[in-house]
Design an enzyme around this catalytic site. Structure first.
Site, mmCIF file in Angstrom:
data_model
loop_
_atom_site.group_PDB
_atom_site.id
_atom_site.type_symbol
_atom_site.label_atom_id
_atom_site.label_comp_id
_atom_site.label_asym_id
_atom_site.label_seq_id
_atom_site.Cartn_x
_atom_site.Cartn_y
_atom_site.Cartn_z
ATOM 1 C CE1 TYR A 1 -3.805 2.574 0.902
ATOM 2 C CE2 TYR A 1 -2.042 3.474 2.196
ATOM 3 C CZ TYR A 1 -3.218 3.507 1.529
ATOM 4 O OH TYR A 1 -4.059 4.648 1.636
ATOM 5 C CD GLU B 1 -6.224 4.923 -0.987
ATOM 6 O OE1 GLU B 1 -7.225 4.787 -1.494
ATOM 7 O OE2 GLU B 1 -5.944 4.610 0.174
#
Lengths: 387, 289
Positions: free
Chosen positions: A109, A197
């Site tokens: 992530y 993101e």
């Protein structure tokens, strides 16, 4: 402003950030062509909607060949996708991203955003990707690395090093990760992002790092200098009211209740919604006509409120300051004469020349109900909405 | 008395030749604010409302000893204007401009702070010490002189609240609009520190809204007894949905963080008087002062 995944990935690619091979399409035939040209044994078809939660809602499909890609595309294009962010009516899928599937070894992530409390951009990185970051933050906060940085040092390589050596990667992948962080911080600042993101960021079987997903939000206030990004705005997921409000420069958010409200000032508009709820009703919307509340703005606002079929009564709450209540009342009367209003309208005026304004409304011959206190006005509007 | 601005404050207006700048220069002068200079690059030598215009803030400060600036310039030039004011030695910069990119605010604030300057705003109605000095665009008649300090993230909701208080006989020592953007200059914490020190201020009213954690930080200060005077609060946006911006750039619930409910809870737990309804702010304050 939110960008679609395919738009974000095009920008990623222009910064040298690796994304899966593929293309975005608007027709099943085009999807078939993209898959055929890509070749390979597995493809991913992804619905391009701005709302999050696509995966769980069936907006991402795996296919074995170009024929399957065609079939899935046929079903998805034009259909409505309902995710936890879209509400019950869902949003129409107008575009798809077709990509060759990547052989995933591990999911990570990585994101960048602005930390409002520290007042700096921050990089969030985790060796565990694929899950919702908020979930991870709740259950395993120690698994998320946070690295704040001053805009002046964004191009420094050490930012990437501080994170990369804690991701448990091989030497080759570590090098790629460091380069990726450098490119992403550069992109974040140059494109005036409020969020970038990548979830998941993947380590492939071939030991390369690829952005499997891409989310990118641009600071609305910076669109004047991000003209190319601004031109990519997709308004198809806005409600008709939201689209109209944007056109006339009114701040509007659809909520869904039956008491429409028109207020000058964002804080007072939120407080008015809260007041409607306290009085036992449900606000239909947030609407800020601006501090001045000119006749033109009021007219546009009435049109927006009346086009919402759920609205059963309208509450106008104006605090007149430098824009005087008598001038605003004149605006309300002019607007109401132009727009055919067939709902109860409750007007509450306070502030500079409020009494003159109230008198003008009462003598206008139009069916306004006036109230002197906010509470009284909200109660009257709620009562009228339930008749 | 009051905080940050008073009778002695000397104001320079950046962007004085624009329509908003000129209009509010007139209203501030009418209120009694000492405006000593204006700045618009390229328009030095002109006059607006009888105020001399200079090309640079540096020159304005040198000629007039201005110590507070109010900025009306468009968003694209605001970062530069803030930094110019700080570089020229201005110690309080009030930024009215709405729509400045967040990264510009971050950069400008960092520079201003390094120069020892304080920022109010952007996207603020400004600051007023009733009866002495108004550096902003708020309607003067919504404020009266008194003992209540006011810190607010909103405009018209502030006027609503101060009018309710004034109607109950409670005036304000100073009212500061903090601004509706995600990153602003003075926040609740710094505002409370200023009011804690101010002898004239007996209590403070805080008007918050969804988004960010500034209200929670204020609650921590109260808990730690860094702020010891009575504190009242109203938080707007209990009915706001997550992920949607409610007018102000900073009024957005991100994920599950920044809700009105969590802010109200944090403040209540710290012993702050929290108004349930925006219609009852005046009554709540007057019941405890």
């Amino acid at each position: 402003m939110k960008l679609h995944e395919y738009q974000a990935k095009q920008i990623f690619a222009s910064y040298g950030i690796r994304v899966p091979e593929g293309g975005w399409v608007k027709k099943p035939e085009e999807a078939y062509e993209v898959a055929r040209k890509l070749g390979g044994e597995q493809f991913v078809v992804k619905a391009q909607v701005l709302a999050g939660g696509r995966g769980k809602a069936g907006g991402i499909k795996l296919c074995k060949n170009a024929e399957e890609v065609f079939k899935e595309s046929q079903q998805m294009l034009g259909s409505r996708l309902r995710t936890h962010q879209t509400g019950a009516e869902g949003v129409v899928v107008n575009a798809l991203l077709v990509e060759r599937a990547v052989r995933i070894k591990r999911e990570l992530y990585l994101s960048l955003t602005i930390d409002r409390s520290i007042e700096l951009p921050v990089i969030l990185a985790s060796a565990q990707g694929g899950v919702e970051i908020e979930e991870l933050a709740r259950e395993k906060p120690e698994a998320i690395l946070k690295l704040h940085f001053e805009p002046e040092i964004a191009t420094s390589q050490f930012l990437g090093r501080k994170l990369a050596y804690r991701m448990g990667l091989t030497e080759k992948a570590t090098g790629e990760y460091i380069a990726l962080v450098g490119r992403l911080t550069k992109l974040f600042l140059e494109k005036d992002c409020s969020l970038v993101e990548i979830n998941p960021l993947v380590l492939t079987e071939e030991e390369t790092i690829i952005a499997l997903d891409a989310k990118m939000n641009i600071d609305e206030n910076a669109l004047f200098r991000q003209k190319e990004l601004a031109s990519q705005r997709d308004t198809s997921e806005d409600t008709p009211q939201e689209a109209k409000a944007k056109d006339v420069g009114i701040s509007y958010v659809h909520i869904g209740g039956s008491v429409g409200c028109m207020v000058n000032g964002a804080g007072l508009a939120m407080a008015t919604m809260d007041l409607i709820k306290l009085a036992g009703g449900e606000p239909a919307n947030f609407l800020d006509v601006g501090g001045g509340a000119t006749a033109q703005q009021v007219e546009a606002a009435f049109n927006i409120l009346l086009s919402d079929k759920n609205v059963r009564s309208v509450l106008v709450n104006i605090f007149g300051g430098i824009a005087r209540c008598d001038v605003i009342a004149q605006g309300i009367i002019e607007a109401a004469k132009k727009v055919k209003i067939n709902l109860p309208v409750i007007v509450r005026l306070e502030g500079t020349n409020a009494e003159i304004g109230r008198k003008m409304l009462a003598e206008s011959g139009l069916k306004f109900e006036t109230a002197s206190s906010m509470k009284e006005a909200a109660e009257a509007a709620v009562k009228a909405s339930s008749k | 008395m009051g905080v940050l601005v008073d009778r002695r404050t000397k104001v320079v207006v950046q962007g004085i030749t624009g329509s908003q700048g000129a209009f509010h220069t007139r209203l501030m002068l009418d209120y009694g604010t000492k405006i000593v200079a204006g700045v618009t690059p390229g328009k030095g030598g002109q006059q607006v409302e009888g105020i001399m215009v200079y090309n640079t803030v540096e020159e304005a400060v040198k000629r007039t000893e201005a110590n507070v600036s109010i900025i009306f310039v468009p968003p694209a030039f605001a970062k530069d204007a803030i930094m110019e004011a700080a570089e020229a030695g201005i110690k309080l910069i009030v930024v009215i401009t709405e729509g400045i990119p967040t990264l510009d605010v971050i950069r400008a604030k960092r520079y201003a702070t390094s120069r020892g300057a304080r920022l109010i705003g952007p996207n603020t109605p400004g600051i007023i010490t009733p009866g002495e000095c108004k550096v902003g665009i708020m309607p003067a008649n919504a404020f009266t002189k008194g003992v209540l300090g006011v810190l607010s993230r909103s405009g018209t909701l502030t006027y609503e609240a101060t009018s309710q208080c004034s109607a109950k006989g409670i005036g304000q020592s100073t009212a500061i609009g903090l601004g509706g953007d995600p990153v602003v200059g003075i926040g609740f914490a710094e505002g409370l520190r200023l009011f804690e020190e101010d002898k004239e201020t007996e209590a403070v009213l805080l008007i918050g809204e969804i988004g960010g954690t500034a209200e929670q930080e204020a609650a921590v200060m109260v808990k730690k007894k860094e702020f010891t005077k009575p504190l009242f609060a109203f938080i707007a946006g209990r009915t706001a949905p997550p992920g949607k911006r409610m007018g102000h750039a900073g009024a957005i619930i991100a994920g599950s963080g920044g809700t009105a409910q969590e802010k109200m809870k944090a403040l209540r737990e710290a012993g702050v008087y929290v108004a349930e309804s925006p219609a009852e702010i005046g009554a709540l304050v007057s019941a405890h002062i």
